[in-house]
Design a protein around this motif. Structure first.
Motif, short mmCIF file in Angstrom:
data_model
loop_
_atom_site.label_atom_id
_atom_site.label_comp_id
_atom_site.label_asym_id
_atom_site.label_seq_id
_atom_site.Cartn_x
_atom_site.Cartn_y
_atom_site.Cartn_z
N LEU A 244 26.71 7.18 10.19
CA LEU A 244 26.40 6.68 8.85
C LEU A 244 25.33 5.59 8.92
CD1 LEU A 244 26.89 6.13 5.80
CD2 LEU A 244 28.77 4.62 6.49
N ASN A 245 25.49 4.62 9.83
CA ASN A 245 24.54 3.51 9.93
C ASN A 245 23.11 4.01 10.14
OD1 ASN A 245 26.66 1.75 9.68
ND2 ASN A 245 26.65 1.06 11.81
N ARG A 246 22.96 4.99 11.02
CA ARG A 246 21.63 5.48 11.36
C ARG A 246 20.93 6.10 10.15
NH1 ARG A 246 20.19 10.45 13.81
NH2 ARG A 246 22.37 10.88 14.28
N HIS A 247 21.64 6.97 9.45
CA HIS A 247 21.02 7.64 8.32
C HIS A 247 20.90 6.71 7.11
CE1 HIS A 247 20.62 11.70 9.90
NE2 HIS A 247 21.77 11.50 10.53
N PHE A 248 21.86 5.83 6.91
CA PHE A 248 21.82 4.90 5.78
C PHE A 248 20.63 3.95 5.91
CE2 PHE A 248 23.02 1.55 2.93
CZ PHE A 248 23.81 2.15 1.96
N LYS A 249 20.45 3.40 7.09
CA LYS A 249 19.35 2.45 7.27
C LYS A 249 18.00 3.15 7.15
CE LYS A 249 17.88 -1.39 10.18
NZ LYS A 249 18.18 -2.20 11.40
N ARG A 250 17.92 4.40 7.58
CA ARG A 250 16.67 5.13 7.47
C ARG A 250 16.31 5.40 6.01
NH1 ARG A 250 15.22 10.56 7.23
NH2 ARG A 250 17.41 11.15 7.23
N LEU A 251 17.31 5.66 5.15
CA LEU A 251 17.06 6.04 3.77
C LEU A 251 17.08 4.88 2.78
CD1 LEU A 251 19.09 9.37 3.66
CD2 LEU A 251 16.63 9.13 3.48
N VAL A 252 17.80 3.81 3.11
CA VAL A 252 17.93 2.68 2.17
C VAL A 252 17.17 1.46 2.67
CG1 VAL A 252 19.57 1.23 0.91
CG2 VAL A 252 20.17 3.59 1.46
N GLY A 253 16.98 1.36 3.98
CA GLY A 253 16.22 0.25 4.53
C GLY A 253 17.07 -0.84 5.14
N VAL A 254 18.37 -0.84 4.84
CA VAL A 254 19.30 -1.83 5.40
C VAL A 254 20.58 -1.10 5.83
CG1 VAL A 254 18.41 -3.73 4.01
CG2 VAL A 254 20.31 -2.35 3.15
N ALA A 255 21.39 -1.78 6.65
CA ALA A 255 22.63 -1.19 7.12
C ALA A 255 23.68 -1.17 6.01
CB ALA A 255 23.15 -1.98 8.32
N PRO A 256 24.68 -0.28 6.11
CA PRO A 256 25.70 -0.19 5.07
C PRO A 256 26.44 -1.50 4.80
CG PRO A 256 25.83 1.70 6.53
CD PRO A 256 24.84 0.75 7.13
N GLY A 257 26.75 -2.24 5.86
CA GLY A 257 27.47 -3.50 5.68
C GLY A 257 26.67 -4.51 4.87
N ARG A 258 25.39 -4.59 5.14
CA ARG A 258 24.53 -5.51 4.39
C ARG A 258 24.39 -5.06 2.94
NH1 ARG A 258 18.21 -6.96 5.84
NH2 ARG A 258 17.78 -8.20 3.95
N TYR A 259 24.30 -3.77 2.74
CA TYR A 259 24.21 -3.24 1.39
C TYR A 259 25.49 -3.55 0.61
CZ TYR A 259 23.76 0.32 -2.28
OH TYR A 259 23.71 0.98 -3.49
N ARG A 260 26.63 -3.36 1.23
CA ARG A 260 27.93 -3.65 0.58
C ARG A 260 28.03 -5.13 0.22
NH1 ARG A 260 33.07 -5.17 2.81
NH2 ARG A 260 34.82 -4.43 1.54
N ASN A 261 27.58 -5.99 1.14
CA ASN A 261 27.68 -7.43 0.92
C ASN A 261 26.71 -7.93 -0.15
OD1 ASN A 261 29.68 -7.63 2.85
ND2 ASN A 261 28.25 -8.14 4.50
N SER A 262 25.69 -7.12 -0.47
CA SER A 262 24.74 -7.53 -1.51
C SER A 262 25.29 -7.34 -2.91
CB SER A 262 23.44 -6.72 -1.38
OG SER A 262 23.60 -5.41 -1.91
N SER A 263 26.41 -6.63 -3.02
CA SER A 263 26.96 -6.32 -4.34
C SER A 263 27.45 -7.58 -5.03
CB SER A 263 28.12 -5.34 -4.20
OG SER A 263 28.74 -5.10 -5.44
N ARG A 264 27.29 -7.58 -6.35
CA ARG A 264 27.75 -8.75 -7.12
C ARG A 264 29.22 -8.54 -7.47
NH1 ARG A 264 22.56 -10.40 -10.93
NH2 ARG A 264 21.00 -10.06 -9.32
#
Length: 264
Positions: A244-264
């Motif tokens: 998941l990490n590999r494909h998520f970072k390639r398509l979104v630009g950041v790792a899943p954990g960082r993306y989750r933590n960005s949520s309000r």
């Protein structure tokens, strides 16, 4: 130049809005991918160039870009200092599937009033408790987008029902479990090599790339709902969290954990 990747993503309590996504990228370029939802994009600083249906597009000035669901596209900075963008992902309750073709033909709408209203909607979505205002602004935006796209819809040809669309339907139905190429070829009655060639030729993206981008799209939704990356990987068809990490970072630009933590 420093490769800057700043993001903020959340799912507001507003019907029809699947996700709000704000990002500042200086060098990151999106590979070809798809979304299940409509992508309504404005750029506040810099510019983005992207390919949609094998045609190059951009986001200058007062442009509002509307990218349709299930149609592959990419994206990269078109200015020296990257770009800062705000994106709304809208479900089909706001813009139905009949508008996909017209949006493919003309995804970039030069309309200062629409651009202003989209910016105002983002402002209201940033404040909890302003959901009624956001719904009202979204209604006017939908009405204006329909006005731009509806006249084009009557000019579109009926959709192709060849092997490529049938494979896409199969991939959508088997998003988590997946499907082997041999099984897919049997189900749609085509030779495996012809099937891959037809799909790539029709949509500009290989079947495996399409499947992975759809899985990442599903992962984004679950992360914003609070699920941990390891749980999300299992729920979206990835082999493990590293996959998941590999494909998520390639398509979104950041790792899943960082993306989750960005949520309000």
């Amino acid at each position: 130049m420093v490769d800057r990747r700043e993001i903020s993503a959340w799912r507001p309590r507003v019907p029809g809005v699947v996700e709000v996504f704000h990002a500042h990228y200086t060098e990151y370029a999106y590979p070809m991918h798809v979304h299940e939802a409509w992508t309504l994009l404005i750029v506040d600083d810099g510019a983005v160039r992207y390919d949609l249906d094998r045609h190059e597009h951009g986001t200058p000035g007062d442009t509002v870009s509307l990218l349709p669901p299930h149609v592959p596209h990419n994206g990269s900075p078109a200015s020296e200092h990257g770009f800062r963008k705000r994106v709304l992902y809208l479900d089909l309750s706001r813009l139905d599937a009949s508008l996909i073709g017209p949006a493919v033909d003309a995804p970039d709408v030069v309309d200062p009033v629409l651009r202003l209203r989209v910016g105002q909607l983002h402002t209201s979505l940033a404040h909890a408790g302003d959901e009624l205002e956001a719904e009202s602004r979204l209604a006017f935006i939908g009405e204006r987008l329909h006005g731009h796209l509806r006249p084009r819809a009557a000019q579109r040809r009926p959709p192709d029902r060849g092997v490529a669309p049938r494979l896409r339907e199969l991939l959508d139905a088997r998003l988590v479990d997946g499907v082997s190429l041999d099984e897919a070829a049997r189900l749609v009655h085509a030779h495996p090599a012809h099937l891959v060639r037809a799909f790539s030729g029709a949509f500009g993206i290989a079947p495996h790339q399409y499947l992975m981008s759809r899985r990442v799209e599903r992962a984004r939704r679950l992360l914003l709902e609070g699920m941990r990356p390891a749980e999300v990987a299992a729920a979206t068809g990835f082999y493990d969290q590293a996959h998941l990490n590999r494909h998520f970072k390639r398509l979104v630009g950041v790792a899943p954990g960082r993306y989750r933590n960005s949520s309000r």
